[in-house]
Write an enzyme that holds these catalytic residues in place. Sequence first.
Site, PDB file in Angstrom:
ATOM      1  N   CYS A 140       0.910  -1.178  -0.034  1.00 46.65           N
ATOM      2  CA  CYS A 140       0.075   0.043  -0.045  1.00 46.65           C
ATOM      3  C   CYS A 140       0.897   1.303   0.341  1.00 46.65           C
ATOM      4  CB  CYS A 140      -0.849  -0.191   1.312  1.00 46.65           C
ATOM      5  SG  CYS A 140      -1.901   1.193   1.320  1.00 46.65           S
ATOM      6  N   CYS A 143      -0.240   3.589   2.864  1.00 43.74           N
ATOM      7  CA  CYS A 143       0.426   3.361   4.211  1.00 43.74           C
ATOM      8  C   CYS A 143       1.968   3.612   4.328  1.00 43.74           C
ATOM      9  CB  CYS A 143       0.200   1.713   4.207  1.00 43.74           C
ATOM     10  SG  CYS A 143      -1.483   1.228   4.008  1.00 43.74           S
TER      11      CYS A 143
END
Length: 289
Positions: A140, A143
């Site tokens: 991600c 993230c």
Amino acid sequence: MAELLTKTSLVSSWHGDTQHHHNPRVSVVPKSYSFGYGLKRFPSLKMKSQVLRSSTLSSDFHGKKLVFRVNRSSSPDRVNSQLRPSIVSQMTGRIGKVQKWWEKGIQPNMREVTSAEDLVNSLLNAGDKLVIVDFFSPGCGGCKALHPKICQLAEMNPDIQFLQVNYEDHRSMCYSLNVHVLPFFRFYRGAEGRLCQFSCTNATIKKFRDALAKHTPERCSLEPTKGLEEKELLALAANKELNFTYTPKPKPKPKPVQPAAPSLNPLRLPSFIAKSDVSKDRTLATSGR
């Protein structure tokens, strides 16, 4: 050609007699010998002639014996066996030092969750402390970009517990908790249980800061810590991929309803007396007419 070979043999025998130490592994080539004859027919002789010419120009050969020494004590396999452990240890040491992006900047109050049972117990044992569960994935990009700021906030708030849940390692658990968007955060505290949940990125970090400022003040509760909701615990226990067991809490039995006692109003007469009086008044009224 035959004459040259005979001369070579004579020279080699003469040199062999003049030397005191005889070595059978010796090749003798006279200085005047040339491999120029039949080079097209014998290409290997051409290569030998080139080697000999270079050696005569750079060394004091002059028809002496050539002695080649080979060190057979250290074989290639032995050398490789000696070098191999050191090379492997260096490679493993270098690989071990490489940190993953979610492991960089970790603070003492940050920890990665290992299982569903670990998550449940961590929330129950936190007491009245604020716990933030961070759901992330190694692939991600949001993230990864947000991780350094989360580490800074964890460093600024050492009293808050940060729990990291790797979505790739605990995909089934995240599915049971209805986490389908990353990065995703949940706030928990004591008897209140889950305070809020939301998804934010590096651009919307203000949402995280506002929730942190709202729920950071310490609170004290006399009730037991709640942790995950009952339906979430049941969903984790029902998931066969998770090694998690949960026994539902027994529901309290409802109290029996007692019939209410009839209330008598002292100002009012019973209904049968009131009806008789009304009937008498009606008869008197009709007779007076």
